[in-house]
Design an enzyme around this catalytic site. Structure first.
Site, PDB file in Angstrom:
ATOM      1  N   ASP A   1     -26.730  33.867 -35.102  1.00  0.00           N
ATOM      2  CA  ASP A   1     -25.653  34.018 -36.074  1.00  0.00           C
ATOM      3  C   ASP A   1     -24.337  34.326 -35.380  1.00  0.00           C
ATOM      4  OD1 ASP A   1     -26.849  36.555 -35.425  1.00  0.00           O
ATOM      5  OD2 ASP A   1     -25.701  37.479 -37.046  1.00  0.00           O
TER       6      ASP A   1
ATOM      7  N   GLU B   1     -27.747  39.602 -36.339  1.00  0.00           N
ATOM      8  CA  GLU B   1     -27.251  40.583 -35.379  1.00  0.00           C
ATOM      9  C   GLU B   1     -25.843  41.032 -35.719  1.00  0.00           C
ATOM     10  OE1 GLU B   1     -25.489  42.472 -31.896  1.00  0.00           O
ATOM     11  OE2 GLU B   1     -24.779  40.656 -32.895  1.00  0.00           O
TER      12      GLU B   1
END
Length: 377
Positions: free
Chosen positions: A68, A133
């Site tokens: 991400d 994250e």
């Protein structure tokens, strides 16, 4: 075009803003399956996690990363489309080039090469990826996977995190630990009223000010040889109705401790609450522990291996740091793993025109493969 550059470009084109993986992990799983990895998809809520392993038994070396990325902000402030990789003046531009699709691509290429050259390597080598994250809570990413591992009795001995650790050139700094992060949402209650009649009200801003001054001046610890002293910060302070003739009835403060192994979260909480109580406030606080501090001490196998690789392949003795924010390594360390972070230069992460030097990106797989060689070859 080199394999790592091509894979990085493919990943950047996938608009994987937290928590959307946008197909990154499926692409990686397909590649790793072809060279003999066992790939398991662990999806929790809206978050995709990929667990890929090769080999059997102990020891286990894991590479940890995330697919991400943070939002781009206004696209028209970028020199080129943030999700269409562009090479200019020896640098690859795009969201995630440094944080951390470049590292993820380098890990994949390194693992493919390592298991192809060493199909009977000792122990296990693995790759753990998440699409959660960069989010605020990380509830369904590596935190959740670590809980699953603990329940399954999964053992990890060494972990290399691909976060962009370097300062000015590849390999000049590695992270050998991280501080813990403890946050609190503090509410101080007063009595709302007219500013012309303060005797009929109680201003929570005025009431809180002496306590805030004491909290800000407090020396929480002295740190130690591995960590600086613990820091206390107020990140948000809100009160009032927006009108200049109304005494507010409530104040909300968001506070954070970045703390070393010289302190414990419960001790910081108790000391904070004692200061608040001493000042006679009408208050309550909700605590949130993002992660405990961790340290891979000198002499640890993965720390020594990463240092040697930086010296041999980058020609530099890296600074061994515990600074910076947090990383997903904080969830793996409690499993008993030694954790070290090694990645590209972090100068442009989360910025407009995020980029990475192509030369650094093309060298990174050799660093990760060399760690594999030293530990499992």
């Amino acid at each position: 075009m080199t394999d790592v550059l091509e894979l990085t470009r493919d990943l950047i084109r996938r608009r994987s803003v937290t928590p959307d993986d946008a197909g990154c992990q499926a692409l990686i799983a397909e590649r790793l399956t072809r060279v003999g990895f066992r790939c398991e998809s662990l999806r929790y809520g809206e978050v995709d996690n990929l667990w890929a392993t090769h080999g059997e038994g102990a020891p286990t070396l894991v590479f940890l990363g995330h697919t991400d990325v943070v939002p781009t902000g206004p696209v028209d402030t970028w020199s080129s489309d943030p999700f269409e990789p562009s090479i200019r003046d020896g640098r690859l531009y795009g969201r995630g080039t440094a944080d951390m699709k470049g590292s993820v691509a380098a890990m994949v290429v390194a693992l493919e090469a390592f298991v192809t050259q060493h199909p009977q390597h000792r122990g296990r080598v693995g790759l753990l990826l998440t699409s959660d994250e960069e989010g605020p809570d990380n509830l369904d990413g590596v935190r959740r996977v670590a809980e699953h591992f603990r329940a399954q009795g999964e053992r990890i001995d060494w972990c290399v995190v691909g976060e962009p650790s370097s300062k000015e050139q590849l390999g000049d700094l590695i992270r050998v630990g991280r501080r813990g992060s403890l946050s609190g949402t503090l509410t101080v209650r007063g009595i709302q009223g007219h500013v012309a009649y303060p005797e009929k009200a109680r201003n929570p801003i005025h009431a809180f000010a002496p306590a805030l001054a004491e909290l800000a001046a407090e020396r929480w610890d002295e740190g130690n040889e591995d960590f600086p002293p613990t820091s206390f910060q107020v990140s948000n302070l809100n009160a009032g109705t927006g009108a200049n003739n109304v005494i507010p009835g409530q104040l909300t403060a968001l506070i954070n401790f970045r703390y070393s192994t010289a302190s414990r979260a419960e001790n910081l909480q108790a000391r904070t609450e004692a200061i608040l109580a001493k000042h006679g406030l009408d208050w309550q606080i909700e605590w949130s522990l993002s992660g405990e501090p961790f340290l891979t001490p000198p002499g640890g196998a993965v720390r020594d291996a990463v240092i040697a690789v930086c010296e041999e392949l980058c020609g530099i003795s890296p600074e061994e740091s515990t600074g910076g924010g947090t990383s997903d390594g904080r969830f793996i360390a409690p499993l008993g793993a030694e954790v070290v972070e090694l990645g590209p230069v972090n100068a442009t992460i989360h910025k407009v025109d995020e980029c990475v030097a192509v030369a650094d990106l093309e060298k990174l797989p050799s660093l990760y493969q060399a760690v594999c060689e030293k530990l499992l070859g």
